[in-house]
Design a protein around this motif. Sequence first.
Motif, mmCIF file in Angstrom:
data_model
loop_
_atom_site.group_PDB
_atom_site.id
_atom_site.type_symbol
_atom_site.label_atom_id
_atom_site.label_comp_id
_atom_site.label_asym_id
_atom_site.label_seq_id
_atom_site.Cartn_x
_atom_site.Cartn_y
_atom_site.Cartn_z
ATOM 1 N N ASP A 38 10.178 8.553 57.455
ATOM 2 C CA ASP A 38 10.860 7.967 58.617
ATOM 3 C C ASP A 38 12.260 7.484 58.263
ATOM 4 O O ASP A 38 12.691 6.399 58.650
ATOM 5 N N LYS A 39 12.993 8.319 57.538
ATOM 6 C CA LYS A 39 14.332 7.946 57.109
ATOM 7 C C LYS A 39 15.435 8.553 57.976
ATOM 8 O O LYS A 39 16.557 8.046 57.997
ATOM 9 N N PHE A 40 15.133 9.636 58.684
ATOM 10 C CA PHE A 40 16.193 10.348 59.391
ATOM 11 C C PHE A 40 15.586 11.230 60.469
ATOM 12 O O PHE A 40 14.557 11.862 60.263
ATOM 13 N N PHE A 305 22.902 6.796 67.652
ATOM 14 C CA PHE A 305 23.404 8.084 67.167
ATOM 15 C C PHE A 305 24.433 7.870 66.052
ATOM 16 O O PHE A 305 25.300 7.003 66.148
ATOM 17 N N THR A 306 24.336 8.665 65.005
ATOM 18 C CA THR A 306 25.370 8.713 63.972
ATOM 19 C C THR A 306 25.658 10.169 63.651
ATOM 20 O O THR A 306 24.782 11.029 63.778
ATOM 21 N N SER A 307 26.884 10.452 63.232
ATOM 22 C CA SER A 307 27.252 11.846 63.011
ATOM 23 C C SER A 307 28.453 11.939 62.088
ATOM 24 O O SER A 307 29.200 10.982 61.900
ATOM 25 N N VAL A 308 28.658 13.124 61.546
ATOM 26 C CA VAL A 308 29.855 13.429 60.772
ATOM 27 C C VAL A 308 30.094 14.924 60.874
ATOM 28 O O VAL A 308 29.150 15.726 60.897
ATOM 29 N N SER A 309 31.360 15.288 60.968
ATOM 30 C CA SER A 309 31.734 16.703 60.990
ATOM 31 C C SER A 309 32.977 16.859 60.132
ATOM 32 O O SER A 309 33.940 16.094 60.269
ATOM 33 N N ASN A 329 21.183 6.260 54.375
ATOM 34 C CA ASN A 329 22.625 6.422 54.370
ATOM 35 C C ASN A 329 22.984 7.901 54.508
ATOM 36 O O ASN A 329 22.703 8.704 53.627
ATOM 37 N N ASN A 330 23.614 8.272 55.636
ATOM 38 C CA ASN A 330 23.987 9.668 55.864
ATOM 39 C C ASN A 330 24.879 10.217 54.763
ATOM 40 O O ASN A 330 24.876 11.414 54.478
ATOM 41 N N PHE A 406 14.961 -6.065 48.061
ATOM 42 C CA PHE A 406 14.816 -5.361 49.330
ATOM 43 C C PHE A 406 16.078 -4.543 49.602
ATOM 44 O O PHE A 406 17.179 -4.908 49.171
ATOM 45 N N THR A 407 15.906 -3.459 50.336
ATOM 46 C CA THR A 407 17.044 -2.594 50.643
ATOM 47 C C THR A 407 17.083 -2.240 52.123
ATOM 48 O O THR A 407 16.059 -2.268 52.813
ATOM 49 N N PHE A 408 18.286 -1.907 52.577
ATOM 50 C CA PHE A 408 18.495 -1.302 53.894
ATOM 51 C C PHE A 408 19.372 -0.090 53.647
ATOM 52 O O PHE A 408 20.588 -0.170 53.602
ATOM 53 N N ASP A 409 18.734 1.056 53.428
ATOM 54 C CA ASP A 409 19.428 2.247 52.954
ATOM 55 C C ASP A 409 20.511 2.731 53.909
ATOM 56 O O ASP A 409 21.519 3.285 53.478
#
Length: 438
Positions: A38-40, A305-309, A329-330, A406-409
């Motif tokens: 459940d990461k992406f 929503f997150t994105s990169v192009s 982390n994308n 603890f982490t929040f990737d």
Amino acid sequence: MKNSTTILLLLLCATISSAQSFNNEKIDSLFTLLEHNDKFMGSIAISENQKTIYTKSIGFADFENGVKSTIATKYRIGSISKIFTATLIFKAIEERKLELNRTIETFFPSIKNANTITISNLLNHSSGIHDFTRDKDYLKWNTSMQTEEKMKERIANGETEFSPNEKNEYSNSNYLLLTFILEKINKKPFSKILNSLIINPTGLKDTYYGSKINITENESFSYKYEGEWKKENETDMSIPQGAGAIVSNPSDLNRFLEQLFLGKIISEKSLKQMKTITNGYGMGIFEFPYDEKVSFGHTGGIDGFTSVSSYFPEEKLSISLTSNGTNYNNNNILLAVLATYFNDEFELPNFDRLELSSEDLDKFLGKYSSEQIPPKIDITKDGSTLFAQATGQGAFPLEPTEESVFTFDQAGVKIVFNPSEKTLILYQGGGEFLFKAE
């Protein structure tokens, strides 16, 4: 559409060797890991010399109803829209409808410094105009339709951040104003300008100005992860417009960048101006280094929503990633993809999770403050999940990797607690910040 503090600028560093065969199997393994943990949720497309060499989609377009995403699923692309808007501005300049040095007072007389702010200042975020998405009440009205007059009023009422050309600072307001300028000089809505000058000529089949999300049209809802995927609210597209209202998918985004860099949309001179970087900012575009290689593109974020192009001109390589839910982390995904393309090594992530009970979390709870940075951090829990919330921001879940670590990737956050000392250390972006319980 998110401001620059939340945008991942992808400063990619790795050793490069010449590209050989693309290792589909290893990238498939990465996406399998991301999906199972459940990461992406989202899609990726990689294109070389205008030919797609890899596509993948994982997760759900509609989690509640079990509708899986496909490589054709469309996503809100947020601030990647700014590349389209900047391109349209340069089209207008080439048609002699605008000039880069033209000031904006005839368009927006009520905006402070309008007589010295130019089109160029809006394009490269050197205007000093306040970003409306940073307004304290933004999340109270962002899901409701807003008129052009209301948005201009909000922008005009904002405090001036700095004098034009004093520095560069990301502001969505710049690109909303550019949208209004395009509509005025072309005497038609932004959506029709977009269609006639970019979408139709370049043959983009799955790109358009967005409206309310429609799953039956192969669009996707967006989500945040809080123990499970929870649907995010929808920003009304009357608000971002040319700053973040476009819908697309990775294959179409790759085609757009290819056509742009091959000179099929604007001239070489205009493209060179778009790529000119001042204090880290181009005109609607950013420069992303990968060791000695350079790509050009933009990131995006709106709701969940997150994105990169991004496009590498020398390699004629396009990579676009769109997500409707991320708990990772994308940038790490893109590093893995680029390492694979350039025949570098990368290690698959380890998502082994330490199981802690609700009672185990009690020793971490409280409000923490630091002498190093102003925001305070509230540490709370919901069942057996620990949450952190910085002042003025939303809460985010923390995953235990060790008993007190603890982490929040998604944001590259690591928090190390010392319950006996009632302190925590926050690690993010290369920084180390000590917080003490109040």
